[in-house]
Design an enzyme around this catalytic site. Structure first.
Site, PDB file in Angstrom:
ATOM      1  N   ASP A  95       0.787  -1.244   0.000  1.00  0.00           N
ATOM      2  CA  ASP A  95       0.000   0.000   0.000  1.00  0.00           C
ATOM      3  C   ASP A  95       0.821   1.298   0.000  1.00  0.00           C
ATOM      4  O   ASP A  95       0.509   2.235   0.763  1.00  0.00           O
ATOM      5  CB  ASP A  95      -0.964   0.014   1.202  1.00  0.00           C
ATOM      6  CG  ASP A  95      -1.982  -1.115   1.169  1.00  0.00           C
ATOM      7  OD1 ASP A  95      -1.922  -1.955   0.254  1.00  0.00           O
ATOM      8  OD2 ASP A  95      -2.836  -1.177   2.078  1.00  0.00           O
TER       9      ASP A  95
ATOM     10  N   LYS B  61      -6.850  -5.111  -2.918  1.00  0.00           N
ATOM     11  CA  LYS B  61      -7.607  -5.710  -1.801  1.00  0.00           C
ATOM     12  C   LYS B  61      -8.557  -4.685  -1.193  1.00  0.00           C
ATOM     13  O   LYS B  61      -8.348  -3.478  -1.353  1.00  0.00           O
ATOM     14  CB  LYS B  61      -6.624  -6.228  -0.745  1.00  0.00           C
ATOM     15  CG  LYS B  61      -5.737  -5.112  -0.208  1.00  0.00           C
ATOM     16  CD  LYS B  61      -4.772  -5.587   0.819  1.00  0.00           C
ATOM     17  CE  LYS B  61      -3.911  -4.444   1.306  1.00  0.00           C
ATOM     18  NZ  LYS B  61      -4.659  -3.370   1.975  1.00  0.00           N
TER      19      LYS B  61
ATOM     20  N   CYS C 252      -2.021  -2.654   7.658  1.00  0.00           N
ATOM     21  CA  CYS C 252      -1.874  -3.594   6.537  1.00  0.00           C
ATOM     22  C   CYS C 252      -0.565  -4.378   6.565  1.00  0.00           C
ATOM     23  O   CYS C 252      -0.538  -5.554   6.197  1.00  0.00           O
ATOM     24  CB  CYS C 252      -2.077  -2.862   5.225  1.00  0.00           C
ATOM     25  SG  CYS C 252      -3.813  -2.321   5.080  1.00  0.00           S
TER      26      CYS C 252
HETATM   27  C1  VGL Z   1      -4.699   0.740   5.778  1.00  0.00           C
HETATM   28  C2  VGL Z   1      -6.229   1.692   7.174  1.00  0.00           C
HETATM   29  C3  VGL Z   1      -7.207   1.529   6.231  1.00  0.00           C
HETATM   30  C4  VGL Z   1      -3.276   0.320   5.553  1.00  0.00           C
HETATM   31  C5  VGL Z   1      -5.675   0.559   4.831  1.00  0.00           C
HETATM   32  O1  VGL Z   1      -2.842   0.231   4.387  1.00  0.00           O
HETATM   33  O2  VGL Z   1      -2.576   0.092   6.555  1.00  0.00           O
HETATM   34  N1  VGL Z   1      -4.985   1.290   6.949  1.00  0.00           N
HETATM   35  N2  VGL Z   1      -6.912   0.956   5.054  1.00  0.00           N
END
Ligand code: VGL
Ligand code: ZN
Length: 235
Positions: free
Chosen positions: A40, A138, A183
């Site tokens: 991410d 995802k 994540c």
């Molecule tokens: C994430 C919060 C919401 C992350 C993703 O990538 O850690 N955190 N969505």
């Protein structure tokens, strides 16, 4: 009394040894069975994005450099529908960073972020991973979040990443990216559960740290056998 003194002496000597040695004496050399997972590293999670993680963009040069040590690289993207169940705006009367109960358990509610196809959801343009072979997107089921790159928050739906890695003979994963306590941690913990050797490269991650979540995540990861290393430990 002598027992106490000798115990003290013993403790002093082990402390000296611990100080003299780095925690991983040998450098770690990723091989053909190792994969780098880049979690991410998207515009949403850096300054100017919808859910910025402090210092998030600083992982980019670290990850770009690490990439040359890996034959196998997998990238993930948080990839939500508009009106996703993890967004506070979807729940009447809820504000970001509050929680709600979902059929699969407690869900932290976030600002709207990483909506499919938006610039916000794009990978950072400075992230240079020309040899990466797979992008896993995802969190695309409207009613289910997915912090982990392996399994959605319902703890039932697989993303396919484990089967992909196993089919390719990968037994060890090195996890990097954002955010350490969400994540990255969920990905690392699931990887352990699925039988992989797991390293998290700390300086290639940054955390959100919501109510102590960063320390809690490291504790959970360490207890699960995740190895906490630095990018300088990689050969
Ligand atoms: C994430 C919060 C919401 C992350 C993703 O990538 O850690 N955190 N969505
Ligand atoms: Zn998300």
């Amino acid at each position: 009394m002598s027992a106490l003194l000798s115990r003290r002496a013993f403790l002093a000597s082990t402390a000296a040894i611990a100080l003299a040695r780095p925690s991983f004496a040998a450098t770690i050399k990723p091989d053909a069975k190792s994969a780098l997972i880049v979690v991410d590293v998207q515009n949403c999670f850096v300054d100017g994005g919808t859910l910025p993680v402090k210092g998030g963009a600083q992982v980019v040069p670290v990850i770009n450099k690490l990439a040359s040590a890996f034959e196998n690289i997998v990238v993930t993207q948080d990839w939500h529908t508009p009106g996703h169940a993890s967004f506070a705006s979807t729940h009447a009367g809820k504000k970001p960073f509050e929680t709600t109960q979902m059929p699969y358990g407690t869900q932290v509610l976030w600002p709207d972020h990483c909506v499919q196809g938006s610039d916000d959801a794009a990978l950072l343009k400075d992230l240079k991973l020309p040899t990466a072979q797979l992008v896993i997107r995802k969190g695309f089921h409207k009613d289910v979040d997915s912090y982990s790159a392996f399994e959605e928050a319902d703890r039932k739906t697989a993303t396919g990443l484990a089967a992909y890695l196993k089919a390719r003979g990968v037994d060890t994963v090195f996890v990097t990216g954002l955010a350490t306590d969400f994540c990255v941690a969920w990905t690392a913990l699931d990887a352990r559960k699925l039988g992989f050797n797991v390293y998290v490269i700390e300086d290639a991650t940054r955390g959100i740290d919501l109510n102590g979540s960063l320390a809690a995540a490291w504790k959970q990861m360490t207890e699960a056998g995740v190895k906490r290393i630095q990018s300088s430990d990689i050969a």
